[in-house]
Design a protein around this motif. Sequence first.
Motif, short mmCIF file in Angstrom:
data_model
loop_
_atom_site.label_atom_id
_atom_site.label_comp_id
_atom_site.label_asym_id
_atom_site.label_seq_id
_atom_site.Cartn_x
_atom_site.Cartn_y
_atom_site.Cartn_z
N ALA A 1 50.20 55.26 73.69
CA ALA A 1 50.04 56.55 73.01
C ALA A 1 49.93 56.53 71.24
O ALA A 1 49.41 57.98 71.07
N ARG B 1 47.85 56.40 69.42
CA ARG B 1 46.37 57.51 69.77
C ARG B 1 44.93 56.28 70.60
O ARG B 1 44.05 57.11 70.86
N LEU C 1 45.16 57.16 73.70
CA LEU C 1 45.17 57.94 74.73
C LEU C 1 44.71 57.85 76.18
O LEU C 1 45.26 57.93 77.17
N ALA D 1 50.72 62.47 76.59
CA ALA D 1 49.07 62.34 76.59
C ALA D 1 48.60 62.85 77.04
O ALA D 1 47.46 62.84 76.38
N GLY E 1 48.32 65.14 74.55
CA GLY E 1 46.83 64.79 72.85
C GLY E 1 46.07 64.59 73.47
O GLY E 1 45.44 64.41 72.00
N CYS E 2 45.34 64.26 74.54
CA CYS E 2 43.75 64.48 74.30
C CYS E 2 43.00 65.48 74.70
O CYS E 2 42.14 65.41 75.42
#
Length: 122
Positions: free
Chosen positions: A34, A37, A39, A72, A75-76
């Motif tokens: 994570a 990046r 993800l 995570a 984040g995506c």
Amino acid sequence: MDEAIDAHARDLYRQTGDLHGEAGTWTNLGTALAQARRLDEAIDTLTHARDLHHQLENAYGEVQAWNNLGLALLGCGRPSGAAEAVQRAVDLFEATGDEHRAALMWNLLVRLQEKLDADGLS
């Protein structure tokens, strides 16, 4: 590099039958992915970690995996899935008596719900 170390450690734990150690390294690997990046890989890895911690009845490990999984997912760009994961983390933090972390996750959950409401996704 960290991912390779975590993957190697995970494999060693698996070979020696140390499922608790293996579960922890799945969590560490997911967190490293994570942070890099990566993800989608992180989500798969953290989901596996969560399931293994749950199987081992390791509530603390499971809540860490839920927490990192929520971050995570956020984040995506999957705030709905993130909110579900964070809610589960809140529930487990409260069940384990960790009120401080539960409060932090409640704060994140409120912000996620506000985002979902603003986007018309709730």
